[in-house]
Scaffold this active site. Structure first.
Site, PDB file in Angstrom:
ATOM      1  N   ASN A   1     -37.062  91.919 -88.898  1.00 44.15           N
ATOM      2  CA  ASN A   1     -38.360  92.270 -88.446  1.00 44.15           C
ATOM      3  C   ASN A   1     -38.649  93.944 -88.908  1.00 44.15           C
ATOM      4  O   ASN A   1     -39.941  94.718 -88.544  1.00 44.15           O
ATOM      5  CB  ASN A   1     -38.796  92.063 -87.071  1.00 44.15           C
ATOM      6  CG  ASN A   1     -38.253  92.929 -86.124  1.00 44.15           C
ATOM      7  OD1 ASN A   1     -37.497  93.822 -86.406  1.00 44.15           O
ATOM      8  ND2 ASN A   1     -38.187  92.416 -84.810  1.00 44.15           N
TER       9      ASN A   1
ATOM     10  N   SER B   1     -45.857  99.262 -78.186  1.00 45.32           N
ATOM     11  CA  SER B   1     -45.349  99.079 -79.713  1.00 45.32           C
ATOM     12  C   SER B   1     -46.545  98.106 -80.283  1.00 45.32           C
ATOM     13  O   SER B   1     -47.591  98.435 -80.579  1.00 45.32           O
ATOM     14  CB  SER B   1     -44.006  98.222 -79.726  1.00 45.32           C
ATOM     15  OG  SER B   1     -43.625  98.018 -80.877  1.00 45.32           O
TER      16      SER B   1
ATOM     17  N   ARG C   1     -38.260  80.438 -78.954  1.00 41.90           N
ATOM     18  CA  ARG C   1     -38.592  80.480 -80.594  1.00 41.90           C
ATOM     19  C   ARG C   1     -37.711  79.747 -81.387  1.00 41.90           C
ATOM     20  O   ARG C   1     -36.599  79.306 -81.031  1.00 41.90           O
ATOM     21  CB  ARG C   1     -38.248  82.073 -81.065  1.00 41.90           C
ATOM     22  CG  ARG C   1     -39.075  83.107 -80.551  1.00 41.90           C
ATOM     23  CD  ARG C   1     -39.179  84.417 -81.299  1.00 41.90           C
ATOM     24  NE  ARG C   1     -39.720  85.355 -80.292  1.00 41.90           N
ATOM     25  CZ  ARG C   1     -41.128  85.561 -80.240  1.00 41.90           C
ATOM     26  NH1 ARG C   1     -42.024  84.707 -80.684  1.00 41.90           N
ATOM     27  NH2 ARG C   1     -41.733  86.561 -79.429  1.00 41.90           N
TER      28      ARG C   1
ATOM     29  N   THR D   1     -39.356  88.627 -74.817  1.00 35.22           N
ATOM     30  CA  THR D   1     -40.723  89.594 -74.918  1.00 35.22           C
ATOM     31  C   THR D   1     -42.031  88.621 -74.527  1.00 35.22           C
ATOM     32  O   THR D   1     -42.982  88.962 -74.044  1.00 35.22           O
ATOM     33  CB  THR D   1     -41.031  90.292 -75.971  1.00 35.22           C
ATOM     34  OG1 THR D   1     -41.185  89.430 -77.109  1.00 35.22           O
ATOM     35  CG2 THR D   1     -39.908  91.321 -76.101  1.00 35.22           C
TER      36      THR D   1
HETATM   37  C1  16G Z   1     -38.158  94.127 -79.164  1.00 30.22           C
HETATM   38  C2  16G Z   1     -36.932  94.648 -79.512  1.00 30.22           C
HETATM   39  C3  16G Z   1     -36.851  94.208 -80.969  1.00 30.22           C
HETATM   40  C4  16G Z   1     -36.703  92.541 -80.920  1.00 30.22           C
HETATM   41  C5  16G Z   1     -37.841  91.981 -80.239  1.00 30.22           C
HETATM   42  C6  16G Z   1     -37.630  90.465 -80.114  1.00 30.22           C
HETATM   43  C7  16G Z   1     -36.271  96.826 -79.395  1.00 30.22           C
HETATM   44  C8  16G Z   1     -36.809  98.402 -79.547  1.00 30.22           C
HETATM   45  N1  16G Z   1     -37.403  96.174 -79.736  1.00 30.22           N
HETATM   46  O1  16G Z   1     -39.463  94.190 -79.689  1.00 30.22           O
HETATM   47  O2  16G Z   1     -35.585  94.703 -81.341  1.00 30.22           O
HETATM   48  O3  16G Z   1     -36.578  92.157 -82.454  1.00 30.22           O
HETATM   49  O4  16G Z   1     -37.894  92.512 -79.040  1.00 30.22           O
HETATM   50  O5  16G Z   1     -38.396  89.799 -79.374  1.00 30.22           O
HETATM   51  O6  16G Z   1     -35.247  96.376 -79.001  1.00 30.22           O
HETATM   52  P1  16G Z   1     -38.396  88.314 -78.653  1.00 30.22           P
HETATM   53  O7  16G Z   1     -37.149  88.257 -77.959  1.00 30.22           O
HETATM   54  O8  16G Z   1     -39.486  87.915 -78.186  1.00 30.22           O
HETATM   55  O9  16G Z   1     -38.189  87.414 -79.935  1.00 30.22           O
HETATM   56 MG    MG Z   2     -41.962  99.142 -82.272  1.00 26.04          MG
END
Ligand code: 16G
Ligand code: MG
Length: 548
Positions: free
Chosen positions: A378, A67, A510, A505
């Site tokens: 986002n 992504s 946060r 991720t």
């Molecule tokens: C991923 C998720 C997205 C979410 C993000 C949060 C999918 C396809 N993608 O990119 O929806 O906003 O994680 O990231 O589900 P974070 O947990 O690091 O804040």
């Molecule tokens: Mg994406």
């Protein structure tokens, strides 16, 4: 019970040795530096084959992408038969397989799944594969196919696709020949379906000025280019940041994440106050719009603004069609701007639910409405129509020409929207439809409500797993006492709101904050940031200077 051919597994597994790392299948599947992924993706191939066998040979999708991450990263996500994300309970199996320390453990785990989930290994397995433009993708597809060979799964490699195209094709393949047939299972089928619906929606309306489209130097660029001929002269788009030959440029200073996080325009196009602009992320499942005010101020139209626009439009159409038995609802996360939630609840009078971060949570909740509009701030999001809403829309006749026109629009809307998952192409067409039908420029759209100033802060902590949330991530229950301390600070700020959650991720916590003014918002964010840091960051590096 049939069992796994261990010799075959060992021979294939020897080509994909596991490094010492520990892996987790999270919100976004597996995602990390591409050179760590070979064994993980091989084993995800085994899992995909098991999933397909469990579902009687239904087609499972596999998308190789990271992504909006930098070019050196890659990742993998599995897609269930109707185009939705892999069922939550299987994420733990993906994690367990990826961490098995030996072939013996791998075989044992497969057999434990076979027995506990009653998987018949003699059933066929069918899997399709797509990948984004990252150079590491080709070798990773090969590793995945080796995983499929462990259980004799059949696979079709669709080559380079956007993530939502792979979701769409998966659903098409599983519904072909049924009353729920979703479309022709190919990128071309996808283009034809979306373009035909869009042309119906803007037929006879004056075309808007060209849209400047930043594709983050990712897969959105060649794929939107491929899409343009199908759209003909119904839409005018100027693609920028389309260099996919130079891998290092992917997501660099461009794309939806760069624009949303930094609240600034991407590099690559000098914006003027006449321009209408949008940015995709690296796999084209996210979109944000933006423009520049006459005084040069950058203005973002994010996922919340898109949700408000879409909900407003659909509510009006349903009324105009004389079928207001169809109830529209909106799903957001805690990151939705407070002003957007107010607008939805108080101006549009729609029910709004709040769920934890991650597309799968929003999607699931949206299915509870007749028409569920879901967007993360986002830019991830789409609209889902329930089977009964579709039935009503397709059987309505309308007792006046105006009603007939609204019904036709609703039908086309359900076709232009990719209902399997958030899709930047389809969301773009949805927004362009509404703006064209209303003849609105971005500024008029932006007038629906004024965003509260907001700030996102990352805190590097010792152990993010000690942060436990409830109430759709809006409250911390652990570590004990921290939420009370947050509440005490928030109380001191006008329109103050703040919450803290561990990222799914990245290895950070946060902090989100919003308040009545920019300076109050910054102060709130930096106070809460300081509070979290002092709770759990001893030894994780220097305390950021801006933390209070
Ligand atoms: C991923 C998720 C997205 C979410 C993000 C949060 C999918 C396809 N993608 O990119 O929806 O906003 O994680 O990231 O589900 P974070 O947990 O690091 O804040
Ligand atoms: Mg994406």
């Amino acid at each position: 019970m049939a069992s796994v051919n261990v010799e075959n597994l060992s021979a294939l597994s020897a080509k994909h040795p596991k490094p010492a790392n520990t892996f987790t299948y999270g919100t976004a599947g597996f995602r990390m530096k591409a050179d760590l992924l070979d064994s993980v993706i091989f084993r995800t191939g085994i899992l995909a084959a098991l999933r397909s066998k469990k579902l009687d040979g239904k087609v499972i999708g596999c998308m190789i992408t990271a992504s909006h991450n930098p070019a050196a990263d890659n990742g993998v996500k599995l897609v269930d038969p109707m185009g939705e994300m892999l069922e939550g309970s299987w994420e733990a199996h993906a994690t367990a397989l990826s961490n098995a320390q030996s072939d013996e453990q791998l075989v044992d785990y497969i057999h434990s799944m076979v027995s506990s989930l009653k998987i018949d290994l003699t059933k066929p397995a069918n899997v399709i594969i797509g990948r984004d433009t990252r150079p590491s993708g080709v070798a990773l597809v090969n590793a995945f196919v080796d995983g499929l060979k462990v259980l004799d799964a059949k696979s079709t490699d669709y080559g380079i696709l956007t993530t939502p195209q792979l979701h769409y094709i998966t659903r098409c393949l599983n519904t072909v020949g049924t009353p729920e047939a979703y479309g022709e299972p190919s990128a071309e089928g996808y283009y034809k379906k979306l373009a035909a619906a869009f042309k119906t929606l803007v037929d006879g309306k004056t075309k808007l000025s060209p849209l400047i489209l930043d594709c983050a130097n990712g897969v959105g660029a060649p794929k939107f280019q491929e899409f343009l001929p199908y759209l003909g002269d119904s839409l005018s788009v100027k693609i920028v940041n389309d260099d996919t030959d130079n891998a290092s440029k992917l997501n660099l200073n461009s794309g939806a994440d760069y624009v949303k996080t930094g609240q600034r325009a991407p590099v690559g196009h000098k914006m003027t106050s006449q321009d209408r602009c949008a940015s995709f992320d690296g796999d084209a499942d996210r979109i944000v719009y933006y423009y520049q005010d006459e005084d040069g101020t950058f203005k973002l139209l994010d996922g919340d603004k898109i949700a408000g626009l879409a909900a407003m439009f659909i509510i009006d159409l349903v009324k105009a069609a004389g079928i207001d038995s169809i109830k529209v609802g909106v799903v957001q996360t805690a990151y939705a701007n407070g002003a957007s939630t107010q607008y939805l609840r108080n101006t549009l009078n729609v029910p709004v639910s709040c769920v934890p971060t991650g597309v799968k949570h929003l999607h699931h909740e949206a299915l509870k409405y007749d028409v569920g509009v879901y967007f993360e701030a986002n830019g991830h999001g789409t609209v889902v129509f329930s089977p009964s809403a579709l039935k009503t829309i397709y059987s309505a006749e309308g007792s006046s020409p105006a009603q007939a026109v609204a019904i036709r629009s609703l039908r086309a809307l359900s076709e232009v929207i990719n209902q399997t998952v958030g899709d930047a192409f389809s969301d773009l067409l949805l927004v362009e439809t509404i703006l064209t039908q209303r003849q609105w420029n971005p500024k008029v759209w932006d007038q629906a409500y004024t965003d509260l100033p907001n700030r996102l802060v990352k805190v590097v902590v010792q152990d993010r797993s000690i942060f436990k949330t409830v109430d759709a991530e809006r409250k911390l229950v652990e570590p004990a006492g921290l939420q009370d301390a947050i509440d005490a600070i928030v109380l001191k700020f006008r329109d103050g709101r703040s919450f803290v959650r561990p990222s799914g991720t990245e290895d950070v916590v946060r902090v989100y904050a919003e308040a009545a003014t920019r300076s109050e918002t910054d102060e709130l964010a930096h106070r809460i940031g300081g509070l979290v840091f002092d709770f759990n960051s001893q030894g994780s590096g220097p305390r950021p200077r801006e933390f209070i």
